[in-house]
Enzyme design. Sequence first.
Site, mmCIF file in Angstrom:
data_model
loop_
_atom_site.group_PDB
_atom_site.id
_atom_site.type_symbol
_atom_site.label_atom_id
_atom_site.label_comp_id
_atom_site.label_asym_id
_atom_site.label_seq_id
_atom_site.Cartn_x
_atom_site.Cartn_y
_atom_site.Cartn_z
ATOM 1 N N LYS A 164 2.106 -2.063 -8.268
ATOM 2 C CA LYS A 164 3.602 -1.805 -8.777
ATOM 3 C C LYS A 164 4.520 -2.627 -8.073
ATOM 4 O O LYS A 164 5.143 -3.236 -8.594
ATOM 5 C CB LYS A 164 3.929 -0.424 -9.014
ATOM 6 N N LYS A 221 2.125 -8.843 -20.665
ATOM 7 C CA LYS A 221 1.880 -7.511 -20.755
ATOM 8 C C LYS A 221 0.265 -7.572 -21.247
ATOM 9 O O LYS A 221 -0.516 -6.791 -20.586
ATOM 10 C CB LYS A 221 2.615 -6.756 -21.843
ATOM 11 N N CYS A 276 0.809 -1.071 -0.104
ATOM 12 C CA CYS A 276 0.143 -0.066 -0.141
ATOM 13 C C CYS A 276 1.050 1.106 0.145
ATOM 14 O O CYS A 276 2.304 1.041 0.049
ATOM 15 C CB CYS A 276 -1.068 -0.062 1.469
ATOM 16 N N TRP A 317 -3.782 -1.564 -1.377
ATOM 17 C CA TRP A 317 -3.844 -3.050 -2.067
ATOM 18 C C TRP A 317 -4.186 -3.918 -1.264
ATOM 19 O O TRP A 317 -3.463 -4.570 -0.101
ATOM 20 C CB TRP A 317 -2.495 -2.959 -2.728
ATOM 21 N N HIS A 339 4.604 -29.634 -29.104
ATOM 22 C CA HIS A 339 4.552 -30.688 -27.823
ATOM 23 C C HIS A 339 3.249 -30.292 -27.078
ATOM 24 O O HIS A 339 3.009 -30.694 -26.200
ATOM 25 C CB HIS A 339 5.667 -30.603 -27.025
ATOM 26 N N GLU A 399 -1.898 -8.889 -18.015
ATOM 27 C CA GLU A 399 -2.005 -7.587 -17.048
ATOM 28 C C GLU A 399 -2.702 -6.463 -17.460
ATOM 29 O O GLU A 399 -3.443 -5.943 -16.515
ATOM 30 C CB GLU A 399 -0.841 -7.394 -16.258
HETATM 31 C C1 AGP Z 1 5.305 -6.149 -14.954
HETATM 32 O O1 AGP Z 1 4.605 -5.439 -16.149
HETATM 33 C C2 AGP Z 1 4.764 -6.245 -13.606
HETATM 34 N N1 AGP Z 1 3.798 -5.411 -13.229
HETATM 35 C C3 AGP Z 1 5.389 -7.092 -12.852
HETATM 36 O O2 AGP Z 1 5.464 -8.397 -13.340
HETATM 37 C C4 AGP Z 1 6.690 -6.841 -12.239
HETATM 38 O O3 AGP Z 1 7.778 -6.863 -13.277
HETATM 39 C C5 AGP Z 1 6.925 -7.812 -10.907
HETATM 40 O O4 AGP Z 1 6.044 -7.458 -9.871
HETATM 41 C C6 AGP Z 1 8.582 -7.580 -10.392
HETATM 42 O O5 AGP Z 1 8.750 -6.317 -9.997
HETATM 43 P P1 AGP Z 1 10.024 -5.468 -9.533
HETATM 44 O O6 AGP Z 1 10.851 -5.476 -10.810
HETATM 45 O O7 AGP Z 1 9.904 -4.198 -9.126
HETATM 46 O O8 AGP Z 1 10.760 -6.679 -8.510
#
Ligand code: AGP
Length: 609
Positions: A604, A486, A2, A74, A505, A489
């Site tokens: 994020k 991408k 959060c 979150w 496969h 998400e």
């Molecule tokens: C990617 O678009 C993500 N939102 C997510 O996969 C991200 O890359 C992942 O949570 C790792 O985050 P970080 O690079 O801050 O460790």
Amino acid sequence: MCGIVGCVGRDDAQDVIIKGLKSLEYRGYDSAGIAMHNGDYINRTRAKGKLMNLEQKLAKDPLIGKNGIGHTRWATHGPPSEKNAHPHSIGGVSIVHNGIIENYLELRDQLKSMGLDIYSDTDSELIAHLVNIEVKKTGELASAVKNVIPQLEGAFAVLVLSEKHPDEMIAFTNGPPLLVGFAEESFIIASDLLAIMPYTNKVTYLSEGEIIYINKTNYKFFNNDLKEIQKNIETVDWSDELVEKSGYSHFMLKEIFEQPRSMAKSLEPYIDVDNHSITMPELEKHADFFKSVEQVYIIACGTSFYSGMVGEYLIEKIAGVSCKVDIASEFRYREPKLIKNSLVILISQSGETADTLAALRLAKEQGVKTMTLCNVQHSSMDRESDIQTYMNAGVEIGVASTKAFICSLSVLNVFSGFLAKVKGNFEKSEEEKLVKALLATPSHMESVLTYDKFFADAAERLKSYKGFLYMGRGVHFPIALEGALKLKELAYMHAEGYAAGEMKHGPLALIDEQMAVVMLAPQDDLYEKTISNLETAKARGGQVISIGTIQDKKLKELSINFLSLPEVDWNINPFLAVIPLQLLSFHVANALGHDVDQPRNLAKSVTVE
Ligand code: AGP
């Protein structure tokens, strides 16, 4: 994961907190709230959903006061709702919390057995109860917090306001990021620099187990035992424009278009442009160690994991050193046996991802040297690793990572060259070739960005496919995985990334006229094999969108859409191939009406397991 913001000593405290929460919304956005001390009482306003809902409530009924705390959530414990939104207020105490209290079930039972009512489903509310009990006992905020911290297990960064202590605020962390900004006669405390930047560039990062106690214009840092400690105030460098959309409709689009510039910036500290050579002074200090490295492990999550997969190809092919890549959440639980003379590289944009941080700690426990590749300086991983490198991507706001991915690739390229060099595996001519190729990449990236219009126009058609299969071989396999991630998400569509050779496969069974097949087929040494895989997919009805090297007639004939990339070396291709995939996801998600910068259910930085 959060976002928390506190403000002490400002007439515009409510605005400072709301503006701060806006910049932290990337950390969570399912509910938000604020509590302000007006000198006599603490008043609180909370709302389910995006911050905008809270703002609307405050516009009708603003809160008064110079001191306050705010939160953007979150959800971990309890669904998004107003009752679960922070701040949690019990008795005269209000708190906001980022993290997870692992012993919350025991604490809940304990508080219930004392006859106390629990109002929310959260673990965080329990902190407010505990502080309230201790404030009543001790009459002091700092002593109360000192007694509460040992009762909490897990990760927590907490801000506390107390009705009986109108001039005071206390904040403590046991892991999650927390920093204090020192503005004129006022303080801003937040999970991220972004919330502090508009007011001051004088900051102090709190480390695990540290407390800051503020009373009007005085402050003190303590450890968990309430022993006073001294901490430095740093002056950080930034520019406000980094966190503006600068005319773009979305942060993600801005960040996609920024990539050529970000890539160039990421190289700056590591390349001597005049001599076309690699210079990594911080790493050169450990030259003997790098010389002796026999095995590299790369550990990361999500998009950072996919850049690590590209890194595996780079390190093995360029430096000639064995490299293994692991998903952090798997690595930490599979009792890995790291060999001596190995290097563990942790890749993380945020530097706070819980699983990657745990993997770093595990590697250190095994006595292996750790090196981070982070974007956020001073993040937990950055602070805890033995050797640091940086993406230098600038602030990335969009939840979907784009420019951080590109910048990781550029540092991994340079690092592979550095490793090759210290190991004596790199001719000067090879070094020059690598450096020149990297320096030329931003302008190639510019040319690929012109596909923006193609995807903006094609999005309506693309969004009607039942799913997307992304395929590639070699360094394009991780790019296929990244493209699929991408789309999942952002567009919430079924998408899979596959090593093209694996199609036969199993995944071939998925292909029909409703399935889009995105084939990455630049002309590298696997080109012919990729084309055979493409023919197979097309013969089953797959709607092929291919991405290949300029003027590839064969690829063009086999595809409903062919997107050409400039002809570059194999290690540069990923920089170019990923851009159309980012644009595809952005425009399809946008056409579907999704919130591209803040996709549902995500945040994020994932600071929980
Ligand atoms: C990617 O678009 C993500 N939102 C997510 O996969 C991200 O890359 C992942 O949570 C790792 O985050 P970080 O690079 O801050 O460790």
